[in-house]
Design an enzyme around this catalytic site. Sequence first.
Site, PDB file in Angstrom:
ATOM      1  N   CYS A 235       0.806  -1.223   0.000  1.00 26.89           N
ATOM      2  CA  CYS A 235       0.000   0.000   0.000  1.00 26.89           C
ATOM      3  C   CYS A 235       0.835   1.266   0.000  1.00 26.89           C
ATOM      4  O   CYS A 235       0.306   2.362  -0.197  1.00 26.89           O
ATOM      5  CB  CYS A 235      -0.942  -0.001   1.200  1.00 26.89           C
ATOM      6  SG  CYS A 235      -2.101  -1.379   1.189  1.00 26.89           S
TER       7      CYS A 235
ATOM      8  N   HIS B  42      -3.498   6.773   2.536  1.00 24.79           N
ATOM      9  CA  HIS B  42      -3.928   5.491   1.983  1.00 24.79           C
ATOM     10  C   HIS B  42      -5.329   5.193   2.508  1.00 24.79           C
ATOM     11  O   HIS B  42      -5.596   5.286   3.711  1.00 24.79           O
ATOM     12  CB  HIS B  42      -2.935   4.407   2.399  1.00 24.79           C
ATOM     13  CG  HIS B  42      -3.455   3.022   2.226  1.00 24.79           C
ATOM     14  ND1 HIS B  42      -3.998   2.577   1.048  1.00 24.79           N
ATOM     15  CD2 HIS B  42      -3.524   1.982   3.099  1.00 24.79           C
ATOM     16  CE1 HIS B  42      -4.383   1.319   1.197  1.00 24.79           C
ATOM     17  NE2 HIS B  42      -4.106   0.943   2.425  1.00 24.79           N
TER      18      HIS B  42
ATOM     19  N   ASN C 161     -10.429  -0.554   0.382  1.00 20.54           N
ATOM     20  CA  ASN C 161      -8.971  -0.486   0.376  1.00 20.54           C
ATOM     21  C   ASN C 161      -8.443  -1.043  -0.941  1.00 20.54           C
ATOM     22  O   ASN C 161      -8.485  -2.240  -1.180  1.00 20.54           O
ATOM     23  CB  ASN C 161      -8.427  -1.296   1.561  1.00 20.54           C
ATOM     24  CG  ASN C 161      -6.918  -1.286   1.655  1.00 20.54           C
ATOM     25  OD1 ASN C 161      -6.229  -0.920   0.712  1.00 20.54           O
ATOM     26  ND2 ASN C 161      -6.394  -1.705   2.790  1.00 20.54           N
TER      27      ASN C 161
END
Length: 405
Positions: free
Chosen positions: A184, A331, A361
């Site tokens: 990520c 993020h 996500n």
Amino acid sequence: MKLSYSSSATFLFACMSRSTLAFQPISFLGQSNQKMTVLPTQQSSHSSSKSTLSMVTTGPLNCRLVGIGSAAPKTILTNSDLESVVETSDEWISSRTGISQRRVLLHPTKGGESTDEGEEEESIKTLAADAAKSALEMSKVSPEDIDLVLVATSSPDDMFGDATSVAAALGCKNAVAFDLTAACSGFLFGSVTAGQFLTNTGNTYKNAIVVGADALSRWIDWDDRNSCILFGDGAGAVVLSSTDDYAGILGSSVHSNGLGYNELNCGYAGSPRLVETPGEGTVLSTGSYNRLAMNGKEVYKFATREVPKVINEALEAADMSVEDVDWLLLHQANIRIMETVAKKLGIPMEKVITNLASYGNTSAASIPLALDEAVREGKVKEGDVIACAGFGAGLSWGSAIMKWG
């Protein structure tokens, strides 16, 4: 690894990486670096994320963000859809994560060939190429003038990497292309890496495309109600152009800590394969990977502790303060992480860019995907300062202070 339904798994983002890139201090040595710090090794794996194994900060990088784009799969899974898959509810998911739906790639039915409607089946490659094409169109840079195509992904279609295929699909005939794996944190690490190519004296790089693209729906356990609710697939991309006296990346700080690997990973599994060599034969391994595994409580603590610190490090490298920040872009992992980080920094939630509710996500795609929407909606305007931070498996985390346009 299974987590109990009542555990802190719902607090966290989670990202896998097939092989996490560790930024060593030597990686960014150049005239734009301001300082380098290496702290002592930790005493145990459980305290692994409490200090830094490697960290590098950079000052201003002379490159301008001139284009942005994003792409997401057509298929939408809502929280209500997941109620028939695992024991959960829309209210439970949305209240604890901030997620209402996610986009997911379907299993290919034609081996990547065109559909009956003449469209190429969706994949990481097609999403990455579509996002980059949109960014190119905004930038008005010709594909043939692109010198670097960098694809940050932990879930490529091809184990050897997708960047060359993406570059070919875009018509970037003169570009070098490669993948970067940092989970990520990938897009943020990739942007700083591209900025170095564009800034360092002696380089001939003028224009770069950085793509963040992931499909973690391929790697989660869809029978695990703690993890399957969190993830979606997507891609986002930016075009960066070198400049003589304008810094689009004002400062950055990046970290990695391999002692935290066990907290969040998607490790090699494999199955035995007997090869009939002379004698008793040779047992080799047929490749495969486990489902994504995470320690929810530790990862949540890691994110909420380290992200405010790394943003302040990047601000210091840029010779700026929180008061100079127009937008906070993290993020897109979990709304509670964003709320906690914003509170620690003293930034109101109305200055936090988020599209988590619509996409979940999306790992390396989440930052550029959210920024693309904010730019196209007119929320982020030319000259706005955006404090970005990525964090994920490895463990890896970093921040870059960017100026749009």
